[in-house]
Design a protein around this motif. Structure first.
Motif, mmCIF file in Angstrom:
data_model
loop_
_atom_site.group_PDB
_atom_site.id
_atom_site.type_symbol
_atom_site.label_atom_id
_atom_site.label_comp_id
_atom_site.label_asym_id
_atom_site.label_seq_id
_atom_site.Cartn_x
_atom_site.Cartn_y
_atom_site.Cartn_z
ATOM 1 N N PRO A 33 16.907 -2.290 -12.611
ATOM 2 C CA PRO A 33 16.859 -3.751 -12.794
ATOM 3 C C PRO A 33 15.418 -4.241 -12.948
ATOM 4 O O PRO A 33 14.492 -3.707 -12.324
ATOM 5 C CB PRO A 33 17.474 -4.299 -11.509
ATOM 6 N N VAL A 34 15.226 -5.259 -13.752
ATOM 7 C CA VAL A 34 13.894 -5.800 -14.021
ATOM 8 C C VAL A 34 13.243 -6.284 -12.730
ATOM 9 O O VAL A 34 12.056 -6.041 -12.494
ATOM 10 C CB VAL A 34 13.969 -6.929 -15.074
ATOM 11 N N LYS A 35 14.010 -6.952 -11.879
ATOM 12 C CA LYS A 35 13.445 -7.449 -10.618
ATOM 13 C C LYS A 35 12.913 -6.308 -9.764
ATOM 14 O O LYS A 35 11.888 -6.442 -9.104
ATOM 15 C CB LYS A 35 14.486 -8.255 -9.845
ATOM 16 N N TYR A 36 13.620 -5.204 -9.761
ATOM 17 C CA TYR A 36 13.177 -4.033 -9.006
ATOM 18 C C TYR A 36 11.858 -3.510 -9.573
ATOM 19 O O TYR A 36 10.931 -3.197 -8.828
ATOM 20 C CB TYR A 36 14.250 -2.941 -9.038
ATOM 21 N N LEU A 37 11.772 -3.418 -10.894
ATOM 22 C CA LEU A 37 10.547 -2.913 -11.533
ATOM 23 C C LEU A 37 9.358 -3.835 -11.251
ATOM 24 O O LEU A 37 8.256 -3.369 -10.951
ATOM 25 C CB LEU A 37 10.760 -2.767 -13.038
ATOM 26 N N ILE A 38 9.589 -5.143 -11.328
ATOM 27 C CA ILE A 38 8.508 -6.091 -11.063
ATOM 28 C C ILE A 38 8.050 -5.969 -9.609
ATOM 29 O O ILE A 38 6.851 -5.978 -9.326
ATOM 30 C CB ILE A 38 8.950 -7.523 -11.403
ATOM 31 N N LYS A 39 8.998 -5.831 -8.699
ATOM 32 C CA LYS A 39 8.645 -5.671 -7.289
ATOM 33 C C LYS A 39 7.811 -4.403 -7.083
ATOM 34 O O LYS A 39 6.823 -4.415 -6.344
ATOM 35 C CB LYS A 39 9.912 -5.615 -6.432
ATOM 36 N N GLN A 40 8.195 -3.325 -7.741
ATOM 37 C CA GLN A 40 7.434 -2.078 -7.621
ATOM 38 C C GLN A 40 6.023 -2.240 -8.186
ATOM 39 O O GLN A 40 5.054 -1.717 -7.630
ATOM 40 C CB GLN A 40 8.171 -0.929 -8.328
ATOM 41 N N MET A 41 5.906 -2.971 -9.283
ATOM 42 C CA MET A 41 4.585 -3.204 -9.873
ATOM 43 C C MET A 41 3.709 -4.034 -8.935
ATOM 44 O O MET A 41 2.513 -3.774 -8.812
ATOM 45 C CB MET A 41 4.728 -3.869 -11.239
ATOM 46 N N HIS A 42 4.306 -5.008 -8.264
ATOM 47 C CA HIS A 42 3.569 -5.788 -7.271
ATOM 48 C C HIS A 42 3.068 -4.882 -6.144
ATOM 49 O O HIS A 42 1.925 -5.007 -5.694
ATOM 50 C CB HIS A 42 4.440 -6.902 -6.680
ATOM 51 N N LEU A 43 3.941 -3.978 -5.691
ATOM 52 C CA LEU A 43 3.556 -3.061 -4.622
ATOM 53 C C LEU A 43 2.422 -2.138 -5.065
ATOM 54 O O LEU A 43 1.502 -1.863 -4.285
ATOM 55 C CB LEU A 43 4.769 -2.247 -4.160
ATOM 56 N N ILE A 44 2.487 -1.665 -6.300
ATOM 57 C CA ILE A 44 1.418 -0.812 -6.836
ATOM 58 C C ILE A 44 0.100 -1.575 -6.839
ATOM 59 O O ILE A 44 -0.945 -1.057 -6.431
ATOM 60 C CB ILE A 44 1.771 -0.302 -8.251
ATOM 61 N N LEU A 45 0.145 -2.827 -7.296
ATOM 62 C CA LEU A 45 -1.072 -3.645 -7.329
ATOM 63 C C LEU A 45 -1.621 -3.890 -5.929
ATOM 64 O O LEU A 45 -2.833 -3.781 -5.701
ATOM 65 C CB LEU A 45 -0.797 -4.982 -8.016
ATOM 66 N N GLU A 46 -0.747 -4.240 -4.986
ATOM 67 C CA GLU A 46 -1.187 -4.496 -3.614
ATOM 68 C C GLU A 46 -1.824 -3.244 -3.008
ATOM 69 O O GLU A 46 -2.863 -3.322 -2.357
ATOM 70 C CB GLU A 46 -0.023 -4.968 -2.745
ATOM 71 N N GLU A 47 -1.183 -2.109 -3.209
ATOM 72 C CA GLU A 47 -1.732 -0.862 -2.665
ATOM 73 C C GLU A 47 -3.068 -0.528 -3.320
ATOM 74 O O GLU A 47 -4.010 -0.107 -2.651
ATOM 75 C CB GLU A 47 -0.746 0.285 -2.861
ATOM 76 N N PHE A 48 -3.156 -0.747 -4.621
ATOM 77 C CA PHE A 48 -4.412 -0.471 -5.306
ATOM 78 C C PHE A 48 -5.534 -1.374 -4.793
ATOM 79 O O PHE A 48 -6.652 -0.915 -4.554
ATOM 80 C CB PHE A 48 -4.275 -0.650 -6.823
ATOM 81 N N LEU A 49 -5.249 -2.654 -4.626
ATOM 82 C CA LEU A 49 -6.281 -3.581 -4.156
ATOM 83 C C LEU A 49 -6.745 -3.232 -2.747
ATOM 84 O O LEU A 49 -7.880 -3.531 -2.381
ATOM 85 C CB LEU A 49 -5.782 -5.025 -4.234
ATOM 86 N N THR A 50 -5.894 -2.572 -1.981
ATOM 87 C CA THR A 50 -6.275 -2.134 -0.646
ATOM 88 C C THR A 50 -7.054 -0.823 -0.693
ATOM 89 O O THR A 50 -8.089 -0.685 -0.044
ATOM 90 C CB THR A 50 -5.020 -1.952 0.233
ATOM 91 N N SER A 51 -6.560 0.132 -1.480
ATOM 92 C CA SER A 51 -7.159 1.478 -1.491
ATOM 93 C C SER A 51 -8.241 1.664 -2.548
ATOM 94 O O SER A 51 -9.132 2.484 -2.374
ATOM 95 C CB SER A 51 -6.068 2.522 -1.722
ATOM 96 N N ASN A 52 -8.115 0.945 -3.673
ATOM 97 C CA ASN A 52 -9.042 1.053 -4.806
ATOM 98 C C ASN A 52 -9.042 2.452 -5.438
ATOM 99 O O ASN A 52 -10.058 2.919 -5.931
ATOM 100 C CB ASN A 52 -10.464 0.633 -4.406
ATOM 101 N N VAL A 53 -7.884 3.117 -5.412
ATOM 102 C CA VAL A 53 -7.744 4.452 -6.004
ATOM 103 C C VAL A 53 -6.944 4.305 -7.303
ATOM 104 O O VAL A 53 -5.723 4.175 -7.283
ATOM 105 C CB VAL A 53 -7.055 5.433 -5.032
ATOM 106 N N VAL A 54 -7.668 4.342 -8.429
ATOM 107 C CA VAL A 54 -7.018 4.103 -9.723
ATOM 108 C C VAL A 54 -6.054 5.221 -10.099
ATOM 109 O O VAL A 54 -5.025 4.957 -10.722
ATOM 110 C CB VAL A 54 -8.064 3.898 -10.852
ATOM 111 N N VAL A 55 -6.348 6.448 -9.711
ATOM 112 C CA VAL A 55 -5.490 7.587 -10.077
ATOM 113 C C VAL A 55 -4.109 7.428 -9.449
ATOM 114 O O VAL A 55 -3.089 7.640 -10.111
ATOM 115 C CB VAL A 55 -6.144 8.923 -9.664
ATOM 116 N N ASP A 56 -4.076 7.046 -8.181
ATOM 117 C CA ASP A 56 -2.779 6.843 -7.511
ATOM 118 C C ASP A 56 -1.986 5.716 -8.163
ATOM 119 O O ASP A 56 -0.779 5.836 -8.368
ATOM 120 C CB ASP A 56 -2.986 6.521 -6.032
ATOM 121 N N ALA A 57 -2.662 4.628 -8.496
ATOM 122 C CA ALA A 57 -1.979 3.512 -9.152
ATOM 123 C C ALA A 57 -1.416 3.957 -10.503
ATOM 124 O O ALA A 57 -0.281 3.601 -10.857
ATOM 125 C CB ALA A 57 -2.931 2.342 -9.333
#
Length: 176
Positions: A33-57
């Motif tokens: 579902p699109v909502k699920y994908l958008i939520k996952q993308m938000h989580l990826i962004l939040e984790e990246f902004l915390t860790s700053n690890v581009v490879v993981d993102a």
């Protein structure tokens, strides 16, 4: 066989049933579902902004298996940078987008579509973030320096006309 069908029906009929089935059997990205994908993308962004690890993102974004939907990730990242309004966040988002573009995780078309979506939404974004146009211009400048801002988008870039003040010559008189 009937037990398997009943169990599958039960899994699918519960709340978030498709996600439950995805965790058990695995569903390709395009079926989520699109909502699920958008939520996952938000989580990826939040984790990246915390860790700053581009490879993981980048790996997490690839794991979603929706390259046709990466414009949404670009859109969400840019809106996040504008809404946060901090230079550090803008620098992080630009470095992430550069990495994703250079490593061919995000294509030029998906990058353009993400930027164009932000351009279209600027009148709404500026309601919440008054300096959104200036921040977007800063993102453009940073993206050009990093070498991933598509040249053809420069002419599509929205600008906010400067408001005129009453003191600038018309004496407060409105013309019909």
């Amino acid at each position: 066989m009937r037990t398997a069908i009943d169990q599958a029906h039960q899994l699918l009929s519960t709340r978030h049933g498709l996600i439950n089935v995805d965790q058990i059997w695995g569903i390709s990205g395009g079926m989520r579902p699109v909502k699920y994908l958008i939520k996952q993308m938000h989580l990826i962004l939040e984790e990246f902004l915390t860790s700053n690890v581009v490879v993981d993102a980048g790996e997490c974004l690839k794991d979603l298996e929706v390259p046709h939907f990466h414009h949404e990730f670009v859109y969400e990242a840019l809106v996040k940078a504008i809404e946060d309004s901090k230079q550090h966040t803008i620098d992080q988002i630009c470095s992430l987008l550069k990495y994703l573009f250079d490593s061919c995780i995000i294509t030029i078309d998906q990058l353009k579509n993400g930027f164009l979506r932000v351009f279209e939404e600027m009148p709404d974004i500026v309601i919440d973030v008054p300096f959104a146009y200036e921040l977007l211009d800063g993102i453009r400048v940073k993206s050009e320096k990093l070498g991933f801002f598509p040249d053809e988008l420069a002419k599509e870039m929205p600008t906010r006309a400067r408001k005129r003040f009453v003191s600038e010559g018309d004496g407060g008189i409105f013309k019909a």
